[in-house]
Scaffold this active site. Structure first.
Site, PDB file in Angstrom:
ATOM      1  N   GLY A 182     -18.728  -4.556  -0.884  1.00 36.19           N
ATOM      2  CA  GLY A 182     -18.765  -4.612  -2.330  1.00 36.19           C
ATOM      3  C   GLY A 182     -18.031  -3.454  -2.967  1.00 36.19           C
ATOM      4  O   GLY A 182     -17.207  -2.786  -2.339  1.00 36.19           O
ATOM      5  N   PRO A 209     -15.634  -5.424   2.013  1.00 30.76           N
ATOM      6  CA  PRO A 209     -16.766  -6.035   2.724  1.00 30.76           C
ATOM      7  C   PRO A 209     -18.133  -5.455   2.396  1.00 30.76           C
ATOM      8  O   PRO A 209     -19.142  -6.055   2.766  1.00 30.76           O
ATOM      9  CB  PRO A 209     -16.413  -5.802   4.199  1.00 30.76           C
ATOM     10  N   GLY A 253     -19.078  -0.516  -3.952  1.00 27.79           N
ATOM     11  CA  GLY A 253     -19.805   0.741  -3.896  1.00 27.79           C
ATOM     12  C   GLY A 253     -21.296   0.609  -4.086  1.00 27.79           C
ATOM     13  O   GLY A 253     -22.043   1.547  -3.807  1.00 27.79           O
ATOM     14  N   TYR A 303       0.860  -1.187   0.000  1.00 24.40           N
ATOM     15  CA  TYR A 303       0.000   0.000   0.000  1.00 24.40           C
ATOM     16  C   TYR A 303       0.892   1.231   0.000  1.00 24.40           C
ATOM     17  O   TYR A 303       1.469   1.595   1.009  1.00 24.40           O
ATOM     18  CB  TYR A 303      -0.919   0.010   1.225  1.00 24.40           C
TER      19      TYR A 303
END
Length: 292
Positions: free
Chosen positions: A219, A217, A221, A71
């Site tokens: 989806g 968790p 959006g 990240y």
């Protein structure tokens, strides 16, 4: 933020689970991927807000943060250290290794033992830790023997640099093969109310007492959109569709540890409030059928 009925920080109302037999966390964590730049690359657009999010995470009672060396790369771990070091005694930070990054939204599996060891050393430095409580293999590299990939992590665990080992995005067969090599305490697969392709992996984790960390968790959006399929049911509880989706995950399994991520304090507070939403067994089933 506390609930007047329990006087507990909201995140703690989600209950607890364990990584192995000795590492206990509350079942609503925080995923740090969104804190860095677009494409999970480069610094955050608003560094001060990112630091505020991380500090608010702890204030809300969240005691598990999920991150990865990839990240940023590395910047996500550095932000955590800048915001929270020295860390609260109960804070558990899990990180991952196994991807090489060459640019925004570019991910390349890389599981060579020397590379994994190098990345864990960098994570220790970036996080300011002597030992990483949970190190997850970010992806299994098909070009490298699984025993060699996990063997590198086992060596680091024997050296005291890793406490527990987990996996990310694996099948039931891959989980079984990994457990034949070393104990595995967690699996992090994509899973959401509307994306349940890892149902068999979740069921195996339930059977064996392995923590299951669903990434994405809620989806992609769709749960938060105005025409969310959960909008009507959420209105019955006077909560947002995102809060309902997170609550459904918490009710779905006792080994579930959602790690919703955000770069905004307001969204963090909204997500965390899901820990106080109570659903009946019938409602959990209703949502399951509705989205199946």
């Amino acid at each position: 933020m506390t609930d007047a009925h329990t006087a507990l920080p909201i995140a703690q109302q989600a209950g607890t689970l364990s990584f192995g037999d000795d590492l206990h966390v509350h079942r609503l964590g925080f995923g740090a991927m969104r804190l860095v730049g677009e494409g999970v690359w480069g610094p955050p657009r608003d560094r001060d807000e990112a630091l505020s999010v991380l500090r608010r995470v702890v204030e809300l009672g969240i005691d598990f943060i999920d991150t990865a060396d990839s990240y940023g790369p590395q910047l996500g771990e550095q932000l955590i250290k800048d915001a929270l070091y020295p860390y609260p005694d109960d804070l558990v930070i899990g990180t991952k290794a196994g991807f090489a990054r060459t640019g925004p939204s570019q991910w390349h599996k890389l599981g060579r033992p020397a590379y994994l060891k190098q990345q864990v050393e960098l994570s220790l430095r970036n996080l300011g830790l002597e030992r990483i409580d949970l190190l997850q293999l970010h992806r299994i590299d098909p070009e490298v023997a699984l025993a060699d990939q996990l063997g590198a992590l086992v060596e680091l665990r024997e050296e005291g640099k890793i406490r527990h080992i987990g996996l990310s995005e694996v099948s039931v067969d891959e989980l079984s093969a990994a457990r034949a090599i070393t104990p595995i305490v967690s699996v992090q697969n994509q899973y959401a109310p509307s994306f349940r392709q890892s149902e068999d992996v979740l069921e195996q984790c339930e059977k064996d007492g392995i923590a299951f960390l669903p990434w994405a968790p809620v989806g992609s959006g769709e749960m938060a959109s105005p025409d969310s399929p959960l909008a009507a049911i959420a209105a019955e509880h006077d909560v947002s569709p995102v809060q309902l989706a997170l609550s459904w995950l918490l009710h779905r399994s006792p080994v579930m540890l959602p790690i919703p991520g955000t770069s905004k304090v307001a969204h963090l507070e909204e997500n965390t409030a899901a820990a106080s939403v109570r659903l009946s067994e019938d409602e959990v089933e209703r949502i399951s059928r509705f989205l199946s």
